[in-house]
Design a protein around this motif. Structure first.
Motif, mmCIF file in Angstrom:
data_model
loop_
_atom_site.group_PDB
_atom_site.id
_atom_site.type_symbol
_atom_site.label_atom_id
_atom_site.label_comp_id
_atom_site.label_asym_id
_atom_site.label_seq_id
_atom_site.Cartn_x
_atom_site.Cartn_y
_atom_site.Cartn_z
ATOM 1 N N ILE A 267 3.933 2.281 2.538
ATOM 2 C CA ILE A 267 4.764 3.386 2.047
ATOM 3 C C ILE A 267 3.986 4.681 2.171
ATOM 4 O O ILE A 267 2.814 4.756 1.788
ATOM 5 C CB ILE A 267 5.163 3.152 0.580
ATOM 6 C CG1 ILE A 267 5.955 1.844 0.438
ATOM 7 C CG2 ILE A 267 5.965 4.329 0.029
ATOM 8 C CD1 ILE A 267 6.077 1.357 -0.984
ATOM 9 N N GLY A 268 4.625 5.696 2.719
ATOM 10 C CA GLY A 268 4.013 7.008 2.832
ATOM 11 C C GLY A 268 4.886 8.082 2.230
ATOM 12 O O GLY A 268 6.053 7.845 1.913
ATOM 13 N N PHE A 269 4.320 9.266 2.070
ATOM 14 C CA PHE A 269 5.042 10.413 1.502
ATOM 15 C C PHE A 269 5.735 10.040 0.187
ATOM 16 O O PHE A 269 6.880 10.419 -0.048
ATOM 17 C CB PHE A 269 6.054 10.963 2.507
ATOM 18 C CG PHE A 269 5.423 11.551 3.734
ATOM 19 C CD1 PHE A 269 4.772 12.779 3.684
ATOM 20 C CD2 PHE A 269 5.455 10.865 4.948
ATOM 21 C CE1 PHE A 269 4.176 13.319 4.813
ATOM 22 C CE2 PHE A 269 4.858 11.402 6.084
ATOM 23 C CZ PHE A 269 4.227 12.630 6.017
ATOM 24 N N GLN B 20 10.937 11.604 -6.154
ATOM 25 C CA GLN B 20 11.799 10.429 -6.165
ATOM 26 C C GLN B 20 12.019 9.833 -4.778
ATOM 27 O O GLN B 20 12.877 8.964 -4.607
ATOM 28 C CB GLN B 20 13.165 10.803 -6.771
ATOM 29 C CG GLN B 20 13.098 11.233 -8.226
ATOM 30 C CD GLN B 20 12.540 10.130 -9.114
ATOM 31 O OE1 GLN B 20 13.082 9.022 -9.165
ATOM 32 N NE2 GLN B 20 11.457 10.429 -9.824
ATOM 33 N N SER B 21 11.262 10.281 -3.797
ATOM 34 C CA SER B 21 11.488 9.793 -2.433
ATOM 35 C C SER B 21 10.224 9.205 -1.830
ATOM 36 O O SER B 21 9.106 9.455 -2.299
ATOM 37 C CB SER B 21 12.011 10.924 -1.541
ATOM 38 O OG SER B 21 11.013 11.914 -1.352
ATOM 39 N N MET B 22 10.421 8.448 -0.753
ATOM 40 C CA MET B 22 9.320 7.815 -0.043
ATOM 41 C C MET B 22 9.795 7.389 1.333
ATOM 42 O O MET B 22 11.007 7.230 1.559
ATOM 43 C CB MET B 22 8.824 6.593 -0.827
ATOM 44 C CG MET B 22 9.834 5.451 -0.875
ATOM 45 S SD MET B 22 9.449 4.164 -2.087
ATOM 46 C CE MET B 22 10.005 4.953 -3.616
ATOM 47 N N ASN B 23 8.867 7.186 2.235
ATOM 48 C CA ASN B 23 9.157 6.585 3.531
ATOM 49 C C ASN B 23 8.556 5.180 3.547
ATOM 50 O O ASN B 23 7.351 5.029 3.327
ATOM 51 C CB ASN B 23 8.555 7.400 4.675
ATOM 52 C CG ASN B 23 9.258 8.722 4.906
ATOM 53 O OD1 ASN B 23 10.325 8.966 4.345
ATOM 54 N ND2 ASN B 23 8.657 9.575 5.708
ATOM 55 N N ILE B 24 9.358 4.176 3.813
ATOM 56 C CA ILE B 24 8.871 2.801 3.885
ATOM 57 C C ILE B 24 8.788 2.426 5.350
ATOM 58 O O ILE B 24 9.804 2.304 6.033
ATOM 59 C CB ILE B 24 9.801 1.835 3.129
ATOM 60 C CG1 ILE B 24 10.072 2.351 1.719
ATOM 61 C CG2 ILE B 24 9.188 0.436 3.083
ATOM 62 C CD1 ILE B 24 11.113 1.551 0.966
ATOM 63 N N TYR B 25 7.577 2.233 5.848
ATOM 64 C CA TYR B 25 7.359 2.038 7.273
ATOM 65 C C TYR B 25 7.437 0.570 7.683
ATOM 66 O O TYR B 25 7.816 0.273 8.813
ATOM 67 C CB TYR B 25 6.010 2.634 7.675
ATOM 68 C CG TYR B 25 5.971 4.138 7.538
ATOM 69 C CD1 TYR B 25 6.304 4.966 8.604
ATOM 70 C CD2 TYR B 25 5.629 4.739 6.328
ATOM 71 C CE1 TYR B 25 6.289 6.343 8.484
ATOM 72 C CE2 TYR B 25 5.611 6.123 6.190
ATOM 73 C CZ TYR B 25 5.942 6.914 7.265
ATOM 74 O OH TYR B 25 5.939 8.280 7.133
ATOM 75 N N LEU C 69 0.855 -1.186 0.000
ATOM 76 C CA LEU C 69 0.000 0.000 0.000
ATOM 77 C C LEU C 69 0.887 1.229 0.000
ATOM 78 O O LEU C 69 1.742 1.379 0.877
ATOM 79 C CB LEU C 69 -0.916 0.003 1.227
ATOM 80 C CG LEU C 69 -1.692 1.293 1.524
ATOM 81 C CD1 LEU C 69 -2.590 1.669 0.358
ATOM 82 C CD2 LEU C 69 -2.512 1.148 2.809
ATOM 83 N N ALA C 70 0.676 2.115 -0.974
ATOM 84 C CA ALA C 70 1.469 3.341 -1.083
ATOM 85 C C ALA C 70 0.548 4.551 -1.050
ATOM 86 O O ALA C 70 -0.512 4.557 -1.690
ATOM 87 C CB ALA C 70 2.279 3.337 -2.376
ATOM 88 N N ALA C 71 0.959 5.568 -0.302
ATOM 89 C CA ALA C 71 0.163 6.786 -0.172
ATOM 90 C C ALA C 71 1.050 7.998 -0.413
ATOM 91 O O ALA C 71 2.247 7.974 -0.102
ATOM 92 C CB ALA C 71 -0.462 6.868 1.223
ATOM 93 N N VAL C 72 0.464 9.060 -0.943
ATOM 94 C CA VAL C 72 1.246 10.270 -1.190
ATOM 95 C C VAL C 72 1.404 11.091 0.077
ATOM 96 O O VAL C 72 2.240 12.001 0.134
ATOM 97 C CB VAL C 72 0.598 11.138 -2.289
ATOM 98 C CG1 VAL C 72 0.540 10.385 -3.604
ATOM 99 C CG2 VAL C 72 -0.789 11.606 -1.875
ATOM 100 N N SER C 73 0.619 10.772 1.098
ATOM 101 C CA SER C 73 0.702 11.516 2.350
ATOM 102 C C SER C 73 1.073 10.577 3.494
ATOM 103 O O SER C 73 1.573 9.476 3.266
ATOM 104 C CB SER C 73 -0.628 12.222 2.617
ATOM 105 O OG SER C 73 -0.506 13.161 3.668
#
Length: 306
Positions: A269-271, A275-280, A247-251
């Motif tokens: 995945i958030g934010f 070219q970047s993302m946070n993988i929780y 599941l990926a979200a832009v916020s």
């Protein structure tokens, strides 16, 4: 049905300039009562369209069904003699007498009907899909699918293109600026499989899952669920219930969403912007050539990656 958008007169005011009266396009929001076998189960505020998918996805999210074969049919039955206003909300009927705001689902023979405890105490709003739950225990539904066991991986560079691909297909958002979107992407090819829009983010996800139900595609292995907003607990729950591994979200995600993703083995995945993302959680599913090259170089030189 032509009820996805409406035109309304507005006053456009800019400080220091003359006010202008003009027409504006709004996203339609109307109640949908979901019935199963004639018995009311829930009322949700939604954008009309893809109502059968919405109901099918909702039933998966609630643990009522888990396979396409368990969903037999659905029919709009919101005409005269069906009980009048829904949850105290009056909606005008069109010329044919059907408001299209009541949908009755028929499950396949032998499928157990929903537990009466699942029935909402009051209608859900477009911003909160969990309002009216009988108890918090009903939220933590056990999925029929092993999300943690899905061995799919996704290329990080390809993943960064999903938000733009999602946005490019939001036809109603372009007119109104007022809809959430959810889409499924093939994690291997990057192909867009389906996209749905709705005033409620949870409804958009249910419509996507419902599309999979009607096509007998559950569990949704090997796909990425991309959403246009934040990642709430309920969206993670819906993904897990449908067997979606990523599941990926832009916020941002919520803390409870991260906890559920971690315990379920879902990659959250958030934010996801630029070219970047946070993988929780479960970052092993996201592959990046640069990272792999650095790790390989570190192992060959005997040094650890900083």
């Amino acid at each position: 049905m032509g009820r996805i958008t409406v035109r309304r007169a507005v006053t456009k005011l800019t400080v220091g300039a003359d006010a202008v009266r003009r027409s504006d396009t709004l996203a339609v929001e109307e109640p949908l009562e979901i019935r199963v076998g004639g018995l009311s189960l829930a009322v949700t505020m939604r954008t009309p369209g893809h109502d059968v998918e919405l109901a099918a996805g909702f039933l998966v999210s609630e643990g009522v069904i888990s396979r396409g074969e368990q969903f037999r049919s659905a029919i709009h039955c919101g005409g005269p003699g069906t009980g009048g206003p829904i949850a105290g909300i009056s909606v005008g009927a069109p010329a044919d007498g059907n408001t299209y705001n009541v949908l009755d689902v028929t499950l396949a023979p032998g499928v157990r009907p929903p537990d009466p405890e699942l029935a909402r105490a009051f209608y859900t709003t477009s911003s909160c899909g969990l309002c009216g739950k009988a108890s918090i225990d009903a939220v933590e539904t056990v999925s029929a699918y092993d999300v943690a066991g899905d061995a799919i991986t996704v290329d990080a560079a390809m993943l960064t293109g999903f938000p733009d691909a999602l946005r490019a297909q939001q036809a109603v958002f372009d007119k109104t600026g007022g809809l959430h979107a959810a889409a499924l992407f093939d994690a291997v090819t990057g192909d867009l499989l389906v996209l749905r829009e709705d005033v409620g983010r949870h409804n958009a996800v249910d419509k996507v899952i419902g599309w999979a139900v009607l096509g007998d595609r559950l569990p949704l292995r090997g796909v990425v669920l991309q959403v246009s907003g934040r990642a709430s607990f309920e969206l993670v729950q819906k993904a897990v219930m449908a067997g979606i591994p990523i599941l990926a979200a832009v916020s941002a995600p919520s803390s409870l969403a991260v906890e559920l993703a971690a315990s379920s083995g879902l990659t959250l995945i958030g934010f996801l912007r630029g070219q970047s993302m946070n993988i929780y959680t479960r970052d092993d599913r996201v592959l990046d050539d640069t990272t792999q090259a650095l790790e390989a170089a570190g192992s060959h030189s005997g040094s650890a990656r900083p």
